[in-house]
Design an enzyme around this catalytic site. Structure first.
Site, PDB file in Angstrom:
ATOM      1  CB  SER A 247      -7.940   7.407  -4.005  1.00  0.00           C
ATOM      2  OG  SER A 247      -8.502   6.448  -3.409  1.00  0.00           O
TER       3      SER A 247
ATOM      4  CE1 TYR B 192      -3.328   6.886  -0.470  1.00  0.00           C
ATOM      5  CE2 TYR B 192      -5.588   5.787  -0.606  1.00  0.00           C
ATOM      6  CZ  TYR B 192      -4.575   6.303  -1.290  1.00  0.00           C
ATOM      7  OH  TYR B 192      -4.614   6.337  -2.528  1.00  0.00           O
TER       8      TYR B 192
END
Length: 253
Positions: A132, A145
């Site tokens: 990501s 995260y």
């Protein structure tokens, strides 16, 4: 026939990747925790389904063993399983933070280790780690995260060199915000500028295939997000303030 194992294959990027691979003649084995949705997607594609929580090393090893009984070689492993807490370190409960790290980071490690013999049997073979842009850029509300994704990114980059002599190529794909069941983007979609950043899973699936077909070490989608990590390293305070300001202006879901 080329065999691909796709984790997180029951929805979103994983399902889109399986559809793209199937259209190109691959035989897919989809891996996910939710059996009902997994079976539905697998049947629609003529794929195989394996229920597994990738954060559980024993489960991953068992699944790799079962797949190895059916397929002596695996040509592609796509590590896509994951979820986001969308809260900071002080807001999320400790159990969720542990689950984030175990799924996002360690899940990729366990899958690479468990499937490595099957990948070596197919060499040249490929591994794609779906990381990501959060792996290069962090701000307050994305803390746990982003930390897990930073770890996954470091793993993906380092294991590329480690597995190259074994005939296994490792690729990293860093998507920006993607609209999926597990990663709803309601906040961004309500913001005029933010809505332009939201991607569809099919675009990431194409990037995954492009990374394999062109042997790209690392791809950011969209490409301009490659500068995000460099900007934060050069001016961490400025970028953090901009991210915080944007988050505060974005309507809450």
């Amino acid at each position: 026939m080329r065999i691909a194992v796709v984790t997180g294959g029951s929805s979103g990027i994983g399902a889109a990747t399986a559809r793209a691979l199937t259209a190109r003649g691959w035989r897919c084995v989809l891996v996910a925790r939710g059996e009902e949705r997994l079976d539905e997607v697998a049947k629609g594609l003529g794929a195989e389904a394996e229920v597994c929580d990738v954060s559980d090393r024993a489960q991953v090893e068992e699944v790799a063993g079962r797949i190895g009984e059916r397929h002596p070689a695996v040509h592609l492993l796509v590590n896509n399983a994951g979820f986001t807490g969308r809260r900071g370190f002080l807001e999320l409960d400790p159990e969720t933070i542990e689950q984030l790290v175990d799924t996002v980071y360690l899940g990729s490690v366990w899958c690479v280790r468990a499937f490595l013999p099957l990948l070596e049997a197919a060499r040249p073979a490929d591994v794609v780690n779906v990381v990501s842009v959060a792996g290069t850029l962090a701000h307050g509300s994305s803390g746990p995260y982003a930390a897990a994704k930073h770890a996954q990114l470091a793993f993906s980059r380092s294991v590329r060199a480690e597995l190259a002599p074994r005939g296994v190529r490792v690729h990293t794909v860093n998507p920006g915000p993607v609209e999926t069941v597990g990663f709803p983007q309601r906040q961004l979609l309500r913001h005029r500028l933010g809505s332009r950043l939201v991607l569809q899973p099919e675009r990431i699936a194409e990037a995954i295939l492009r990374a394999v077909e062109r042997d790209r070490a690392e791809i950011a989608v969209p490409r301009y997000l490659r500068v995000a990590g460099a900007l934060q390293a050069l001016a961490p305070g400025t970028l953090a303030r901009l991210a915080d300001r944007f988050t505060k202006r974005t309507p809450k879901s």
